[in-house]
Scaffold this motif. Structure first.
Motif, PDB file in Angstrom:
ATOM      1  N   HIS B  29       0.824  -1.546  -0.455  1.00  0.00           N
ATOM      2  CA  HIS B  29      -0.369   0.117  -0.318  1.00  0.00           C
ATOM      3  C   HIS B  29       0.957   1.052  -0.134  1.00  0.00           C
ATOM      4  O   HIS B  29       2.099   1.148   0.776  1.00  0.00           O
ATOM      5  CB  HIS B  29      -1.098  -0.123   0.778  1.00  0.00           C
ATOM      6  N   SER B  30       0.781   2.429  -0.960  1.00  0.00           N
ATOM      7  CA  SER B  30       1.662   3.163  -0.819  1.00  0.00           C
ATOM      8  C   SER B  30       0.547   4.577  -0.870  1.00  0.00           C
ATOM      9  O   SER B  30       0.992   5.718  -1.011  1.00  0.00           O
ATOM     10  CB  SER B  30       2.235   3.462  -2.056  1.00  0.00           C
ATOM     11  N   HIS B  31      -0.725   4.636  -0.225  1.00  0.00           N
ATOM     12  CA  HIS B  31      -1.739   5.180  -0.061  1.00  0.00           C
ATOM     13  C   HIS B  31      -1.936   5.233   1.458  1.00  0.00           C
ATOM     14  O   HIS B  31      -2.303   4.076   2.249  1.00  0.00           O
ATOM     15  CB  HIS B  31      -2.669   5.698  -0.905  1.00  0.00           C
ATOM     16  N   VAL B  32      -1.388   6.870   2.175  1.00  0.00           N
ATOM     17  CA  VAL B  32      -2.065   6.840   3.940  1.00  0.00           C
ATOM     18  C   VAL B  32      -3.131   7.785   4.139  1.00  0.00           C
ATOM     19  O   VAL B  32      -2.699   8.993   3.458  1.00  0.00           O
ATOM     20  CB  VAL B  32      -0.528   6.971   4.642  1.00  0.00           C
ATOM     21  N   TYR B  33      -3.709   7.865   4.716  1.00  0.00           N
ATOM     22  CA  TYR B  33      -4.066   8.718   5.429  1.00  0.00           C
ATOM     23  C   TYR B  33      -4.341   8.528   6.957  1.00  0.00           C
ATOM     24  O   TYR B  33      -5.089   6.923   7.667  1.00  0.00           O
ATOM     25  CB  TYR B  33      -6.429   8.595   5.357  1.00  0.00           C
ATOM     26  N   TRP B  34      -5.427  10.299   7.180  1.00  0.00           N
ATOM     27  CA  TRP B  34      -4.793   9.637   9.022  1.00  0.00           C
ATOM     28  C   TRP B  34      -6.167  10.642   9.206  1.00  0.00           C
ATOM     29  O   TRP B  34      -6.794  11.401   8.532  1.00  0.00           O
ATOM     30  CB  TRP B  34      -3.729  11.278   9.410  1.00  0.00           C
ATOM     31  N   TYR B  35      -6.623   9.978  10.173  1.00  0.00           N
ATOM     32  CA  TYR B  35      -7.775  10.919  11.092  1.00  0.00           C
ATOM     33  C   TYR B  35      -7.964  10.516  12.501  1.00  0.00           C
ATOM     34  O   TYR B  35      -7.082   9.932  13.048  1.00  0.00           O
ATOM     35  CB  TYR B  35      -9.140   9.048  10.422  1.00  0.00           C
ATOM     36  N   SER B  95      -4.394   1.917   1.665  1.00  0.00           N
ATOM     37  CA  SER B  95      -4.908   1.490   0.669  1.00  0.00           C
ATOM     38  C   SER B  95      -3.923   1.136  -0.843  1.00  0.00           C
ATOM     39  O   SER B  95      -3.051   2.331  -0.336  1.00  0.00           O
ATOM     40  CB  SER B  95      -6.382   2.099  -0.098  1.00  0.00           C
ATOM     41  N   PRO B  96      -4.373   0.216  -1.444  1.00  0.00           N
ATOM     42  CA  PRO B  96      -3.407   0.655  -2.655  1.00  0.00           C
ATOM     43  C   PRO B  96      -3.505   1.036  -3.842  1.00  0.00           C
ATOM     44  O   PRO B  96      -2.552   1.152  -4.438  1.00  0.00           O
ATOM     45  CB  PRO B  96      -3.329  -0.966  -2.743  1.00  0.00           C
ATOM     46  N   ARG B  97      -4.211   1.723  -3.714  1.00  0.00           N
ATOM     47  CA  ARG B  97      -5.427   2.785  -5.115  1.00  0.00           C
ATOM     48  C   ARG B  97      -5.347   3.724  -4.370  1.00  0.00           C
ATOM     49  O   ARG B  97      -6.024   3.758  -2.777  1.00  0.00           O
ATOM     50  CB  ARG B  97      -5.647   2.082  -5.728  1.00  0.00           C
ATOM     51  N   ARG B  98      -5.918   5.284  -5.081  1.00  0.00           N
ATOM     52  CA  ARG B  98      -6.231   5.717  -4.685  1.00  0.00           C
ATOM     53  C   ARG B  98      -7.674   6.278  -4.304  1.00  0.00           C
ATOM     54  O   ARG B  98      -8.390   6.524  -3.239  1.00  0.00           O
ATOM     55  CB  ARG B  98      -5.746   6.893  -5.805  1.00  0.00           C
TER      56      ARG B  98
END
Lengths: 113, 115
Positions: B29-35, B95-98
């Motif tokens: 996975h190259s997409h990271v999100y913070w919540y 996630s693996p994609r946008r």
């Protein structure tokens, strides 16, 4: 009006009952819909995702989307005490804007043995 | 197949100190999100990053908060001069994609307490 509305509960049902969890939304840009389960002091766990209006089934879980009414549901059949958790609906646009998910506040579900 | 990892799991800081939260995404996975999840509130999106790039930070407070995802190593969420209102659970997802609506996979969270 909040973008995503979800009744916080708690919702308490006896073991074996069918559970219905719901969310409404106001933003027509939402195209993807997800349900997460979150146990106390844990991270959310993805249960199901869906795109189109209609039903999607996975084991005891069924996700339902009605885009015309901006209403989504999660049904749990043969509920178990281990299903006791907070259930979060989440929504996502088609990618033209922010890529984060928009969550409801979550419904706290209690399955009584 | 390790999931999303976050550390520390619990962090206590005094007002005015800095907090650094780390997130290692799932393999591939190259997409990271913070919540951020405040007590009695839902999860709120803060920032979305890809390797070495901030893609969307529309949910980040304008001051004291910053995020990075370097070419090597974990993603870092940094909060400078913490205040009591920063006390919350901070979750990272990958996630693996946008987009595509197939969901994001969350870590166990870091619970920040500001004294």
């Amino acid at each position: 009006q909040k973008e995503v509305e979800q009744d916080p509960g708690p919702l308490s049902v006896p073991e074996g009952a069918i559970v219905s969890l719901n969310c409404t939304y106001s933003n027509s840009a939402f195209q993807y819909f997800m349900w997460y389960r979150q146990y106390s002091r844990k991270g959310p766990e993805l249960l199901m995702y869906t795109y189109s209006s209609g039903n999607k089934e996975d084991g005891r879980f069924t996700a339902q989307v009605d885009k015309s009414s901006k209403y989504i549901s999660l049904f749990i059949r043969d509920s178990q005490p281990s299903d006791s958790a907070t259930y979060l609906c989440a929504m996502e646009g088609s990618g033209g804007g922010a890529d984060g998910l928009t969550f409801g506040k979550g419904t706290h579900l209690i399955i009584q043995p | 197949n390790a999931g999303v990892m976050q550390n520390p799991r619990h962090l206590v800081r005094r007002r005015g100190q800095e907090a650094r939260l780390r997130c290692s995404p799932m393999k591939g996975h190259s997409h990271v999100y913070w919540y951020r999840q405040l007590p009695e509130e839902g999860l709120k999106f803060m920032v979305y990053l890809q390797k070495e790039n901030i893609i969307d930070e529309s949910g980040m407070p304008k001051e004291r908060f910053s995020a990075e995802f370097p070419k090597e190593g974990p993603s870092i969420l940094r909060i400078q001069q913490v205040v009591r209102g920063d006390s919350a659970a901070y979750f990272c997802a990958s996630s693996p994609r946008r987009t595509g609506g197939r969901g994001q996979f969350f870590g166990p969270g870091t619970r920040l307490t500001v004294l």
